[in-house]
Motif scaffolding. Sequence first.
Motif, mmCIF file in Angstrom:
data_model
loop_
_atom_site.group_PDB
_atom_site.id
_atom_site.type_symbol
_atom_site.label_atom_id
_atom_site.label_comp_id
_atom_site.label_asym_id
_atom_site.label_seq_id
_atom_site.Cartn_x
_atom_site.Cartn_y
_atom_site.Cartn_z
ATOM 1 N N GLN A 72 0.815 -1.206 0.000
ATOM 2 C CA GLN A 72 0.000 0.000 0.000
ATOM 3 C C GLN A 72 0.853 1.263 0.000
ATOM 4 O O GLN A 72 0.330 2.360 -0.058
ATOM 5 C CB GLN A 72 -0.935 0.001 1.221
ATOM 6 C CG GLN A 72 -1.845 -1.203 1.284
ATOM 7 C CD GLN A 72 -2.750 -1.308 0.066
ATOM 8 O OE1 GLN A 72 -3.329 -0.321 -0.353
ATOM 9 N NE2 GLN A 72 -2.865 -2.489 -0.500
ATOM 10 N N THR A 73 2.176 1.099 0.034
ATOM 11 C CA THR A 73 3.058 2.265 0.121
ATOM 12 C C THR A 73 3.612 2.674 -1.233
ATOM 13 O O THR A 73 4.549 3.444 -1.306
ATOM 14 C CB THR A 73 4.233 1.983 1.077
ATOM 15 O OG1 THR A 73 5.005 0.894 0.547
ATOM 16 C CG2 THR A 73 3.756 1.660 2.469
ATOM 17 N N GLY A 74 3.062 2.151 -2.316
ATOM 18 C CA GLY A 74 3.534 2.507 -3.646
ATOM 19 C C GLY A 74 4.462 1.462 -4.206
ATOM 20 O O GLY A 74 4.533 0.345 -3.710
ATOM 21 N N PRO A 75 5.207 1.818 -5.257
ATOM 22 C CA PRO A 75 6.018 0.824 -5.948
ATOM 23 C C PRO A 75 7.075 0.160 -5.079
ATOM 24 O O PRO A 75 7.457 -0.969 -5.342
ATOM 25 C CB PRO A 75 6.667 1.608 -7.085
ATOM 26 C CG PRO A 75 6.239 3.004 -6.968
ATOM 27 C CD PRO A 75 5.262 3.122 -5.861
ATOM 28 N N LEU A 76 7.558 0.849 -4.049
ATOM 29 C CA LEU A 76 8.594 0.238 -3.215
ATOM 30 C C LEU A 76 8.083 -0.962 -2.434
ATOM 31 O O LEU A 76 8.865 -1.747 -1.924
ATOM 32 C CB LEU A 76 9.200 1.272 -2.263
ATOM 33 C CG LEU A 76 10.098 2.301 -2.938
ATOM 34 C CD1 LEU A 76 10.622 3.302 -1.925
ATOM 35 C CD2 LEU A 76 11.248 1.629 -3.645
ATOM 36 N N GLY A 77 6.785 -1.132 -2.366
ATOM 37 C CA GLY A 77 6.235 -2.304 -1.708
ATOM 38 C C GLY A 77 6.202 -3.526 -2.615
ATOM 39 O O GLY A 77 5.763 -4.582 -2.209
ATOM 40 N N TYR A 78 6.686 -3.380 -3.842
ATOM 41 C CA TYR A 78 6.649 -4.462 -4.819
ATOM 42 C C TYR A 78 8.059 -4.912 -5.168
ATOM 43 O O TYR A 78 8.966 -4.100 -5.323
ATOM 44 C CB TYR A 78 5.935 -4.007 -6.095
ATOM 45 C CG TYR A 78 4.456 -3.819 -5.871
ATOM 46 C CD1 TYR A 78 3.553 -4.786 -6.259
ATOM 47 C CD2 TYR A 78 3.976 -2.680 -5.239
ATOM 48 C CE1 TYR A 78 2.200 -4.624 -6.035
ATOM 49 C CE2 TYR A 78 2.627 -2.514 -5.006
ATOM 50 C CZ TYR A 78 1.740 -3.487 -5.407
ATOM 51 O OH TYR A 78 0.405 -3.331 -5.169
ATOM 52 N N THR A 79 8.234 -6.213 -5.307
ATOM 53 C CA THR A 79 9.491 -6.788 -5.733
ATOM 54 C C THR A 79 9.265 -7.459 -7.077
ATOM 55 O O THR A 79 8.286 -8.175 -7.264
ATOM 56 C CB THR A 79 9.990 -7.827 -4.714
ATOM 57 O OG1 THR A 79 10.193 -7.169 -3.468
ATOM 58 C CG2 THR A 79 11.286 -8.469 -5.161
ATOM 59 N N VAL A 80 10.179 -7.228 -8.005
ATOM 60 C CA VAL A 80 10.079 -7.803 -9.336
ATOM 61 C C VAL A 80 11.166 -8.862 -9.482
ATOM 62 O O VAL A 80 12.348 -8.573 -9.327
ATOM 63 C CB VAL A 80 10.225 -6.722 -10.430
ATOM 64 C CG1 VAL A 80 10.072 -7.349 -11.808
ATOM 65 C CG2 VAL A 80 9.209 -5.611 -10.219
ATOM 66 N N LYS A 81 10.723 -10.070 -9.774
ATOM 67 C CA LYS A 81 11.641 -11.192 -9.990
ATOM 68 C C LYS A 81 11.954 -11.266 -11.476
ATOM 69 O O LYS A 81 11.062 -11.256 -12.319
ATOM 70 C CB LYS A 81 10.976 -12.485 -9.533
ATOM 71 C CG LYS A 81 11.779 -13.732 -9.819
ATOM 72 C CD LYS A 81 10.996 -14.972 -9.381
ATOM 73 C CE LYS A 81 11.708 -16.236 -9.760
ATOM 74 N NZ LYS A 81 10.946 -17.417 -9.324
ATOM 75 N N VAL A 82 13.249 -11.355 -11.798
ATOM 76 C CA VAL A 82 13.692 -11.471 -13.186
ATOM 77 C C VAL A 82 14.551 -12.718 -13.310
ATOM 78 O O VAL A 82 15.464 -12.934 -12.519
ATOM 79 C CB VAL A 82 14.504 -10.232 -13.632
ATOM 80 C CG1 VAL A 82 15.033 -10.402 -15.053
ATOM 81 C CG2 VAL A 82 13.662 -8.976 -13.519
#
Length: 113
Positions: A72-82
């Motif tokens: 809920q805090t914006g993009p920093l709350g998301y992790t992208v796996k590559v």
Amino acid sequence: MKKLMTILTAVLLLFAGIFMIIHNLNNEELETDPQMVVFTEQQVQAHSTTEKGYTNHELAVIKSSGNPKDSQTGPLGYTVKVVFVDEPGTSDYYQAEEHKVTCTGNSGGHQNM
């Protein structure tokens, strides 16, 4: 005596109700925002292709997921796996902001920064 028992029962029920509400709020799973998932995946893909020089064919997996407490805090709350095609056993993890992508770690032994 009967009045005292009624008051004690009401107080116990009140505390039990408050405890249940707090417990449910703390354990409630927050849903990830589908738009934020797409945004973070696009940011990391753009970073990988334009700044790091990879082609889309070299990227096997780009998968974004939100941390339930931080999503809920914006993009920093998301992790992208590559996962790169030539390193299927290695996963690199990124976080994306509006104009910045940061590698936060990896699994499998290779740091792809």
